[in-house]
Design a protein around this motif. Sequence first.
Motif, PDB file in Angstrom:
ATOM      1  N   GLU A 180      23.691  -6.948  -4.713  1.00 39.58           N
ATOM      2  CA  GLU A 180      23.628  -6.374  -3.374  1.00 39.58           C
ATOM      3  C   GLU A 180      22.767  -5.126  -3.444  1.00 39.58           C
ATOM      4  O   GLU A 180      23.115  -4.147  -4.091  1.00 39.58           O
ATOM      5  N   ARG A 181      21.660  -5.186  -2.777  1.00 35.09           N
ATOM      6  CA  ARG A 181      20.720  -4.072  -2.789  1.00 35.09           C
ATOM      7  C   ARG A 181      20.927  -3.214  -1.555  1.00 35.09           C
ATOM      8  O   ARG A 181      21.257  -3.721  -0.483  1.00 35.09           O
ATOM      9  N   GLN A 182      20.704  -1.932  -1.710  1.00 34.91           N
ATOM     10  CA  GLN A 182      20.820  -1.039  -0.568  1.00 34.91           C
ATOM     11  C   GLN A 182      19.756  -1.359   0.473  1.00 34.91           C
ATOM     12  O   GLN A 182      20.008  -1.322   1.664  1.00 34.91           O
ATOM     13  N   LYS A 183      18.553  -1.658  -0.003  1.00 36.87           N
ATOM     14  CA  LYS A 183      17.462  -2.042   0.887  1.00 36.87           C
ATOM     15  C   LYS A 183      16.930  -3.387   0.426  1.00 36.87           C
ATOM     16  O   LYS A 183      16.844  -3.658  -0.768  1.00 36.87           O
ATOM     17  N   LYS A 184      16.559  -4.195   1.360  1.00 37.57           N
ATOM     18  CA  LYS A 184      15.957  -5.474   1.022  1.00 37.57           C
ATOM     19  C   LYS A 184      14.575  -5.229   0.404  1.00 37.57           C
ATOM     20  O   LYS A 184      13.901  -4.239   0.713  1.00 37.57           O
ATOM     21  N   LEU A 185      14.179  -6.130  -0.459  1.00 36.80           N
ATOM     22  CA  LEU A 185      12.881  -5.965  -1.125  1.00 36.80           C
ATOM     23  C   LEU A 185      11.740  -5.952  -0.116  1.00 36.80           C
ATOM     24  O   LEU A 185      10.767  -5.213  -0.284  1.00 36.80           O
ATOM     25  N   ARG A 186      11.849  -6.742   0.928  1.00 34.94           N
ATOM     26  CA  ARG A 186      10.808  -6.799   1.949  1.00 34.94           C
ATOM     27  C   ARG A 186      10.658  -5.435   2.628  1.00 34.94           C
ATOM     28  O   ARG A 186       9.543  -4.978   2.870  1.00 34.94           O
ATOM     29  N   GLN A 187      11.772  -4.775   2.895  1.00 29.80           N
ATOM     30  CA  GLN A 187      11.738  -3.460   3.527  1.00 29.80           C
ATOM     31  C   GLN A 187      11.149  -2.422   2.580  1.00 29.80           C
ATOM     32  O   GLN A 187      10.350  -1.575   2.985  1.00 29.80           O
ATOM     33  N   ARG A 188      11.516  -2.481   1.315  1.00 31.74           N
ATOM     34  CA  ARG A 188      10.964  -1.541   0.341  1.00 31.74           C
ATOM     35  C   ARG A 188       9.460  -1.718   0.213  1.00 31.74           C
ATOM     36  O   ARG A 188       8.711  -0.733   0.115  1.00 31.74           O
ATOM     37  N   LYS A 189       8.988  -2.965   0.211  1.00 34.17           N
ATOM     38  CA  LYS A 189       7.554  -3.218   0.103  1.00 34.17           C
ATOM     39  C   LYS A 189       6.825  -2.695   1.340  1.00 34.17           C
ATOM     40  O   LYS A 189       5.763  -2.080   1.228  1.00 34.17           O
ATOM     41  N   ALA A 190       7.404  -2.913   2.517  1.00 33.33           N
ATOM     42  CA  ALA A 190       6.784  -2.418   3.749  1.00 33.33           C
ATOM     43  C   ALA A 190       6.711  -0.894   3.751  1.00 33.33           C
ATOM     44  O   ALA A 190       5.693  -0.318   4.160  1.00 33.33           O
ATOM     45  N   GLU A 191       7.758  -0.238   3.279  1.00 27.42           N
ATOM     46  CA  GLU A 191       7.745   1.224   3.212  1.00 27.42           C
ATOM     47  C   GLU A 191       6.710   1.725   2.215  1.00 27.42           C
ATOM     48  O   GLU A 191       6.020   2.718   2.466  1.00 27.42           O
ATOM     49  N   ARG A 192       6.593   1.040   1.091  1.00 31.28           N
ATOM     50  CA  ARG A 192       5.598   1.441   0.080  1.00 31.28           C
ATOM     51  C   ARG A 192       4.184   1.282   0.638  1.00 31.28           C
ATOM     52  O   ARG A 192       3.328   2.163   0.475  1.00 31.28           O
ATOM     53  N   LEU A 193       3.926   0.169   1.343  1.00 34.46           N
ATOM     54  CA  LEU A 193       2.604  -0.045   1.925  1.00 34.46           C
ATOM     55  C   LEU A 193       2.310   0.983   3.017  1.00 34.46           C
ATOM     56  O   LEU A 193       1.166   1.442   3.153  1.00 34.46           O
ATOM     57  N   ALA A 194       3.322   1.367   3.776  1.00 36.40           N
ATOM     58  CA  ALA A 194       3.125   2.376   4.820  1.00 36.40           C
ATOM     59  C   ALA A 194       2.796   3.731   4.198  1.00 36.40           C
ATOM     60  O   ALA A 194       1.915   4.453   4.697  1.00 36.40           O
ATOM     61  N   ARG A 195       3.487   4.087   3.113  1.00 36.76           N
ATOM     62  CA  ARG A 195       3.183   5.350   2.425  1.00 36.76           C
ATOM     63  C   ARG A 195       1.763   5.330   1.864  1.00 36.76           C
ATOM     64  O   ARG A 195       1.031   6.322   1.940  1.00 36.76           O
ATOM     65  N   ARG A 196       1.367   4.203   1.314  1.00 35.66           N
ATOM     66  CA  ARG A 196       0.019   4.086   0.752  1.00 35.66           C
ATOM     67  C   ARG A 196      -1.039   4.206   1.850  1.00 35.66           C
ATOM     68  O   ARG A 196      -2.056   4.886   1.664  1.00 35.66           O
ATOM     69  N   ALA A 197      -0.797   3.568   2.992  1.00 35.30           N
ATOM     70  CA  ALA A 197      -1.747   3.651   4.103  1.00 35.30           C
ATOM     71  C   ALA A 197      -1.849   5.088   4.626  1.00 35.30           C
ATOM     72  O   ALA A 197      -2.948   5.571   4.928  1.00 35.30           O
ATOM     73  N   GLU A 198      -0.722   5.781   4.708  1.00 33.81           N
ATOM     74  CA  GLU A 198      -0.731   7.170   5.158  1.00 33.81           C
ATOM     75  C   GLU A 198      -1.504   8.047   4.172  1.00 33.81           C
ATOM     76  O   GLU A 198      -2.307   8.898   4.574  1.00 33.81           O
ATOM     77  N   TYR A 199      -1.287   7.820   2.880  1.00 38.30           N
ATOM     78  CA  TYR A 199      -1.987   8.584   1.846  1.00 38.30           C
ATOM     79  C   TYR A 199      -3.497   8.412   1.985  1.00 38.30           C
ATOM     80  O   TYR A 199      -4.255   9.398   2.004  1.00 38.30           O
ATOM     81  N   TRP A 200      -3.946   7.161   2.100  1.00 36.71           N
ATOM     82  CA  TRP A 200      -5.380   6.924   2.192  1.00 36.71           C
ATOM     83  C   TRP A 200      -5.944   7.419   3.516  1.00 36.71           C
ATOM     84  O   TRP A 200      -7.082   7.900   3.578  1.00 36.71           O
ATOM     85  N   GLY A 201      -5.167   7.343   4.581  1.00 34.28           N
ATOM     86  CA  GLY A 201      -5.618   7.877   5.862  1.00 34.28           C
ATOM     87  C   GLY A 201      -5.865   9.378   5.790  1.00 34.28           C
ATOM     88  O   GLY A 201      -6.863   9.887   6.315  1.00 34.28           O
TER      89      GLY A 201
END
Length: 89
Positions: free
Chosen positions: A14-35
């Motif tokens: 049982e994960r606190q966050k689903k893997l799909r949600q963690r991946k989406a958050e990581r991609l959003a952080r990466r997009a913000e960084y590059w922006g």
Amino acid sequence: MNDTKQSPWNTPPERQKKLRQRKAERLARRAEYWGQRIEAAREIGPEAAASLVFDRARGDLDRLPSERREGAYEALMDAIEHVRVTHTQ
């Protein structure tokens, strides 16, 4: 009679966050960084922004598997050609 608990191998974790949600958050952080980096480079000048974008594209292309890399290079060349043709008119 058999009151033993189910084996941990048979129950998914049982994960606190689903893997799909963690991946989406990581991609959003990466997009913000590059922006932020591209925006800072634009303040310096168009050459700095272009250099940063090309460096990012090169890094992303280098990380691709070899069977997908050739198609990605072709797509990048098509995009660059489109920009050249569009802005020379």
